[in-house]
Write a protein that holds these residues in place. Structure first.
Motif, short mmCIF file in Angstrom:
data_model
loop_
_atom_site.label_atom_id
_atom_site.label_comp_id
_atom_site.label_asym_id
_atom_site.label_seq_id
_atom_site.Cartn_x
_atom_site.Cartn_y
_atom_site.Cartn_z
N VAL A 43 -4.75 119.86 7.45
CA VAL A 43 -4.97 120.80 8.24
C VAL A 43 -5.35 120.45 9.67
O VAL A 43 -4.68 120.85 10.59
CB VAL A 43 -5.78 122.10 7.81
N PHE A 82 -3.27 120.27 13.26
CA PHE A 82 -3.21 121.03 14.45
C PHE A 82 -3.61 119.91 15.50
O PHE A 82 -3.12 120.25 16.70
CB PHE A 82 -4.39 122.01 14.49
N ALA A 119 0.55 121.17 16.42
CA ALA A 119 1.11 122.36 15.55
C ALA A 119 0.78 123.51 16.01
O ALA A 119 -0.32 123.78 16.49
CB ALA A 119 0.96 122.04 14.03
N VAL A 120 1.64 124.68 16.10
CA VAL A 120 1.39 126.10 15.99
C VAL A 120 0.89 126.90 14.86
O VAL A 120 0.22 127.75 15.05
CB VAL A 120 2.54 126.59 16.91
N ASP A 121 1.14 126.17 13.91
CA ASP A 121 0.65 126.86 12.62
C ASP A 121 0.43 125.77 11.34
O ASP A 121 1.15 124.76 11.61
CB ASP A 121 1.42 128.22 12.10
N TYR A 122 -0.05 126.12 10.57
CA TYR A 122 -0.28 125.40 9.44
C TYR A 122 -0.17 126.14 7.96
O TYR A 122 -1.41 126.57 7.76
CB TYR A 122 -1.27 124.43 9.37
#
Lengths: 232, 232
Positions: B91, B95, B99-102
Motif C-alpha cells: 500500500v 502511494f 497512485a491516487v488510490d489503492y
DNA sequence: CAAAAAGGTTAATGAAAGATTAATAGGATT
DNA sequence: AATCCTATTAATCTTTCATTAACCTTTTTG
C-alpha cells in the motif's frame, strides 16, 4: 522544503485521538484535535485547514451531518471519514457527501499518512501550476520551446526537428559540456559510430544557423563531446 | 449532461476483468480493457484516458513498474491500484509511486464507482478551469465559440463540426505549437495513423477557409504538429 | 613527423510525412 | 426513398529532412 499542512482531526475517542494527533504531528502536519462536532465547527470557523479528518461516530452529531455543516462553513475544505462502521452503505454515503476518502478502522497510521499526502499533493499541485522554462536566451538568439522556433533579433530561423532537439539540449546546458554519449542517447536513442557521424552533420548545420552572433559558438572537446559557448 | 470519462482497466484475470469492464460500462464510463502491461502501454500511447486502473499482479510486469511506464507515456494520467496483495508495504509503495488510490480485493463494484467518481470530479474540475473566451480574433477573422460561427469581415463562413473543433483548438493556442498527439487525443480521442491522415484533410480545408487574410497561416512543424500563426 | 583517428563541411538520396483533391459511406433530414 | 451533409478513406503528388557518402582539415598518438 515542503509546505506544512494544517489538519483538523475530529475524534471523540481519547486514546485514538491522542495517538493519531501525535503521530501526524511527528509527520510534519499541524494538527488540531476536536473531540466533539460542536468544537470542530468552532475551530473550522477560525482556522484555515487543508483537510478535515472526521470520525463517523461522534457523541453529539453524526459525522456525515458534521461534514455538511463544515461544507457550509468552508466549502473548499476537503474531508475524509474515519470509521469503525464499514457497512457498505456507509462508504457509499460518505462519498456521496463529497468525501475525498473513507478509511476503515483499525487505522494504520502509516497508511493514513501516505493517503493524506497523496490527497493533498494532488489538491495543491494542480493549483500551483509550475512554470518550466519555455525560452532560452543565447546572445541575440531566442529559442522558444513552446512553438519550436529559433529567432535572431525577431527574425525566424527555420530548424528541422533534429536540429531543434540538439540545439535545445545544448542550450539547456550552455557553457557546459554535453558528452557524445549524452547527446546520442537522448536524441538518437542509440550511441554508435553512424549516429555520431550524423551528429557532426547537425553540429555543422547549427553552426551556420548561429553564425549571426559571434559570441556564440559550438565548440568541440576532442573525444568527449560538444558545448554551446556563450561569451560574456 | 456529464462528460463521459475514459478509463483503462489493466487486469489479467478474465472473469474479473470482464465483470468490472461491463459494470463500469453500465455506469457511463468508457472502458478499455487491457490484459497485459504490454497492451496497456500501447493503448495508453494512442488514447486519451482520464484514469488508469491497474492490477498489481500481471503476467508480464509488476503493476508498480507499469505505473511508472505509464507515467513516462502520459504524466498527467492518474492511476490507482487494485490488488489482492494487501500487504501494508505494498500500500505504501503504491502511494509512493504516485497512485491516487489503492483498493484491496475483493472489490466492491459500487464502492469502486463512487471512489472513481470522487477522484475524477476533484481532478478534472481543477484542470478545466481554463477561461473559455467566447471569441477568438485572428487577423480579419473572428471565431465565435457561442454560436460556432467563423466570420471574415462580417461575412459568415460555414464550418463543419470537426473543422470548427480543430480551428478552435488552434485558435486557443495561436502562435503555439499543438502537437499531433494533443490534437488527436482532444478531437479524435484516439491517436493513430488513420486519424492523423484525417487531420491532414481538415488542415487542408481550414487553410482554404483562412485564405482571405495572408497574415494567417497554419504551419506544419515536421513530425511534431501544427500551429496557427498570426503575424505581426 | 607520419599515420591514424576524429572532426568538419557540403552534397546526394530515398523514405517518410504532408498536402490536396476525389471517392466512399454512413446518418440525418426531408 | 432520395438528398444532403460530413467524416473517413483512398489516391496521387510534393516536400521535407535524416542519413549516407565523399572529401577535406585538425588533432592525437606512437
Amino acid at each position: 522544503m515542503n509546505k506544512k499542512y494544517k489538519l483538523i482531526l475530529v475524534e471523540d475517542d481519547s486514546s485514538l485521538g491522542y495517538l493519531l494527533s501525535e503521530y501526524l504531528g511527528m509527520k510534519n502536519f499541524e494538527v488540531v484535535w476536536a473531540k466533539t462536532a460542536e468544537e470542530a465547527m468552532l475551530k473550522t470557523k477560525s482556522n484555515a485547514f487543508d483537510l478535515a479528518i472526521l470520525d463517523v461516530m461522534l457523541p453529539d452529531m453524526d459525522g456525515f451531518e458534521l461534514s455538511q455543516k463544515i461544507k457550509g462553513i468552508n466549502p473548499e475544505l476537503p474531508f475524509l471519514f474515519l470509521t469503525a462502521r464499514s457497512l457498505k452503505i456507509d462508504v457509499l454515503k460518505g462519498f456521496s457527501m463529497g468525501a475525498v476518502d473513507y478509511l476503515k478502522k483499525p487505522i494504520d497510521e502509516e497508511e493514513l499518512v501516505v493517503r493524506i499526502n497523496a490527497l493533498l499533493s494532488r489538491l495543491t499541485t494542480s493549483e500551483e501550476e509550475e512554470e518550466l522554462a519555455s525560452e532560452y536566451e543565447m546572445g541575440d538568439y531566442i529559442l522558444n520551446m513552446d512553438n519550436f522556433e529559433l529567432r535572431h533579433k525577431g527574425e525566424l530561423i527555420k530548424l528541422t526537428g533534429k536540429e531543434f532537439d540538439l540545439l535545445a539540449l545544448l542550450a539547456k546546458n550552455q557553457n557546459q559540456l554535453c558528452t557524445h554519449k549524452e547527446i546520442l542517447t537522448t536524441i538518437w536513442d542509440k550511441n554508435d559510430y553512424f549516429n555520431k557521424k550524423s551528429l557532426n552533420v547537425f553540429v555543422s548545420h547549427l553552426r551556420k544557423h548561429l553564425g549571426k552572433d559571434s559570441r556564440l559558438s559550438i565548440v568541440n572537446v576532442n573525444r568527449r563531446g560538444f558545448m554551446l559557448r556563450v561569451e560574456e
